[in-house]
Design a protein around this motif. Sequence first.
Motif, PDB file in Angstrom:
ATOM      1  N   MET A   1       7.536  -1.551  -9.050  1.00  0.00           N
ATOM      2  CA  MET A   1       7.018  -0.682  -8.015  1.00  0.00           C
ATOM      3  C   MET A   1       8.040   0.373  -7.628  1.00  0.00           C
ATOM      4  O   MET A   1       7.736   1.527  -7.438  1.00  0.00           O
ATOM      5  CB  MET A   1       6.646  -1.496  -6.782  1.00  0.00           C
TER       6      MET A   1
ATOM      7  N   ARG B   1       8.290   4.734  -7.617  1.00  0.00           N
ATOM      8  CA  ARG B   1       8.531   5.263  -6.282  1.00  0.00           C
ATOM      9  C   ARG B   1       9.513   6.432  -6.330  1.00  0.00           C
ATOM     10  O   ARG B   1       9.403   7.391  -5.593  1.00  0.00           O
ATOM     11  CB  ARG B   1       9.077   4.139  -5.397  1.00  0.00           C
ATOM     12  N   TRP B   2      10.495   6.333  -7.233  1.00  0.00           N
ATOM     13  CA  TRP B   2      11.578   7.324  -7.210  1.00  0.00           C
ATOM     14  C   TRP B   2      11.451   8.414  -8.279  1.00  0.00           C
ATOM     15  O   TRP B   2      12.369   9.100  -8.584  1.00  0.00           O
ATOM     16  CB  TRP B   2      12.925   6.614  -7.355  1.00  0.00           C
TER      17      TRP B   2
ATOM     18  N   ASP C   1       9.017  10.766  -8.119  1.00  0.00           N
ATOM     19  CA  ASP C   1       8.225  11.889  -7.635  1.00  0.00           C
ATOM     20  C   ASP C   1       9.052  12.858  -6.803  1.00  0.00           C
ATOM     21  O   ASP C   1       8.595  13.429  -5.829  1.00  0.00           O
ATOM     22  CB  ASP C   1       7.013  11.404  -6.841  1.00  0.00           C
TER      23      ASP C   1
ATOM     24  N   SER D   1      17.019   2.475   1.202  1.00  0.00           N
ATOM     25  CA  SER D   1      15.653   2.361   0.681  1.00  0.00           C
ATOM     26  C   SER D   1      15.410   0.982   0.100  1.00  0.00           C
ATOM     27  O   SER D   1      14.353   0.383   0.292  1.00  0.00           O
ATOM     28  CB  SER D   1      15.419   3.420  -0.399  1.00  0.00           C
TER      29      SER D   1
ATOM     30  N   LEU E   1      14.941  -1.445   2.840  1.00  0.00           N
ATOM     31  CA  LEU E   1      13.617  -1.292   3.451  1.00  0.00           C
ATOM     32  C   LEU E   1      12.541  -1.918   2.567  1.00  0.00           C
ATOM     33  O   LEU E   1      11.669  -2.655   3.054  1.00  0.00           O
ATOM     34  CB  LEU E   1      13.310   0.196   3.675  1.00  0.00           C
ATOM     35  N   ASP E   2      12.609  -1.629   1.270  1.00  0.00           N
ATOM     36  CA  ASP E   2      11.590  -2.152   0.360  1.00  0.00           C
ATOM     37  C   ASP E   2      11.680  -3.663   0.215  1.00  0.00           C
ATOM     38  O   ASP E   2      10.675  -4.325  -0.057  1.00  0.00           O
ATOM     39  CB  ASP E   2      11.702  -1.483  -1.009  1.00  0.00           C
TER      40      ASP E   2
ATOM     41  N   GLN F   1      12.086  -5.713   2.448  1.00  0.00           N
ATOM     42  CA  GLN F   1      11.524  -6.419   3.600  1.00  0.00           C
ATOM     43  C   GLN F   1      10.119  -6.948   3.323  1.00  0.00           C
ATOM     44  O   GLN F   1       9.715  -7.965   3.839  1.00  0.00           O
ATOM     45  CB  GLN F   1      11.472  -5.493   4.825  1.00  0.00           C
ATOM     46  N   GLY F   2       9.355  -6.220   2.498  1.00  0.00           N
ATOM     47  CA  GLY F   2       7.972  -6.636   2.285  1.00  0.00           C
ATOM     48  C   GLY F   2       7.155  -6.357   3.531  1.00  0.00           C
ATOM     49  O   GLY F   2       7.708  -6.028   4.588  1.00  0.00           O
ATOM     50  N   ASP F   3       5.839  -6.452   3.388  1.00  0.00           N
ATOM     51  CA  ASP F   3       5.037  -6.235   4.592  1.00  0.00           C
ATOM     52  C   ASP F   3       4.720  -7.570   5.254  1.00  0.00           C
ATOM     53  O   ASP F   3       4.873  -8.627   4.664  1.00  0.00           O
ATOM     54  CB  ASP F   3       3.785  -5.396   4.316  1.00  0.00           C
TER      55      ASP F   3
ATOM     56  N   ARG G   1       2.549  -4.167  -2.115  1.00  0.00           N
ATOM     57  CA  ARG G   1       1.699  -3.676  -1.031  1.00  0.00           C
ATOM     58  C   ARG G   1       0.542  -2.867  -1.595  1.00  0.00           C
ATOM     59  O   ARG G   1       0.702  -2.122  -2.547  1.00  0.00           O
ATOM     60  CB  ARG G   1       2.505  -2.798  -0.095  1.00  0.00           C
TER      61      ARG G   1
ATOM     62  N   ASN H   1       1.395  -3.069   9.975  1.00  0.00           N
ATOM     63  CA  ASN H   1       2.790  -2.974   9.532  1.00  0.00           C
ATOM     64  C   ASN H   1       3.478  -1.717  10.050  1.00  0.00           C
ATOM     65  O   ASN H   1       4.666  -1.738  10.387  1.00  0.00           O
ATOM     66  CB  ASN H   1       2.870  -3.070   8.008  1.00  0.00           C
TER      67      ASN H   1
END
Lengths: 289, 185
Positions: A1, A5-6, A8, A20, A23-24, A26-28, B2, B41
């Motif tokens: 994933m 993400r990187w 673009d 980053s 942050l990623d 952490q998961g939702d 996600r 979230n």
Amino acid sequence: MMSDRWTDGDLESAEHRWVSRLLDAQGDVEPPRDLTARVMAEIGRWPSRRTGGGHTMGRKILWGVAAVAAVLLISFAVTGYPPVGKGIEGTIGAAKRYQAPQIGNDDVKVQDPELQAFFQSDAFHKLTTDKTAREAVTSKEFRQAVADPAVRAALAVPAVQAALASQAVQQALSSSALVRALASQAVQEALVSQDIQAALASQAVQAAVAAQPGVQAALASQAFQSALASQAFQSALASQAFQSALATPAFMQALGSAAFVQALSSSAFVQALSSSAITQALAAQSLAQ
Amino acid sequence: MRASVYLYEDEDDAALVARCLAGDPAAFEPLVVRYQRPLFNVALRMLGRYEDAGDATQTAFVKAYARLSSFDPTQRFFSWIYRILKNECLNMLRSARPMEPLPAHLVAAGGPTDRLDDAERRDALRRGLMALSVEYREVIALRHFADLSYDEIAATLGIPAKTVKSRLFSARQRLGEILSDWKVR
């Protein structure tokens, strides 16, 4: 994933790439399980958009009708139906019935517009004249169940109403082993991810099916699977109050009552159940039989 | 992994809204199921508290339902309800109680912060996010916790994608500085 993400054109200095990644990593977070049910319960309190406004009767008359109907409903719940008049007691021998104290005006406040709609509905009339349905609505287990917002939200979902009206589903839900299986964590997780087949194939469900072979047909029915796809129904199944209601003969018997099923399919009825006045009255200890 | 909030067809959202407006409140449920996770979230990163995020998300959905007639079906449902959620979060932040202070070992210079466990790291990140401005916090939340692309964030916030990129860059940089000060790395 992260790889796509990187690609673009992300403006990011290498110095802060670790931010980053942190942050990623952490998961939702899973939202509260009953969030959908809470929202739908809130929405269930709203008057119908289609019927909003345009009453032909005067407001005072409506209030009067609603108040009288409320007193009738509570009276039915307390004393049974039909009310026994003076002078008739002797003809039915020495039967004694528990008489709860009369509920005064302060106990039930008829303020909600949806109550007005409910009291004027055909569903209400049939409910009060159908013995089986009345017994279910006034049963302790049903009152406890509808006091739970998750259950009221589930009852407001058309797919759930259709499923409950199905004889096959009623048979399935009368299996406490199956209901317990559907409420188990593994099955609930599968249901939440909308993987209905995985949920039904789970060990817990299959064990329940093995114990009661007739349940298999219900599980395969379109009505049941549609209901299971509803998150409100999933939440209701996880509700202890709903499980208790399903285990109650009066509730299951009522599902076979046309009046009760019609009431369930009436948005006015479900909205009335969402009314704090009705649920408080229904759940009130003073109404205990 | 996600799920992107724009995975679904916007036409489907518009059809569900139309059914609600025609008197079928049950049609709102798929919208709640579809968007509760990304909205919750984002609210969680905006507010920093699980219970507050749940309340804000619930209120946003109920308010959205109340205002469905003002929804423009040519716009994205997520963008529309996100603005309602953001206002709700801002209202809650105005009346919010202050956050608990950082644990002593995180603020003490030269403390044993190189051995932070996952829970401490998460907590520090949560506090770091809360130390950012709302503008910075929301772009980070939309990018990293709702998994939106730059264009989607731009559409949601009503700003150019270029602005999203530069704002996100600044936000990460500021967050990195804060976390570095706390020796969270």
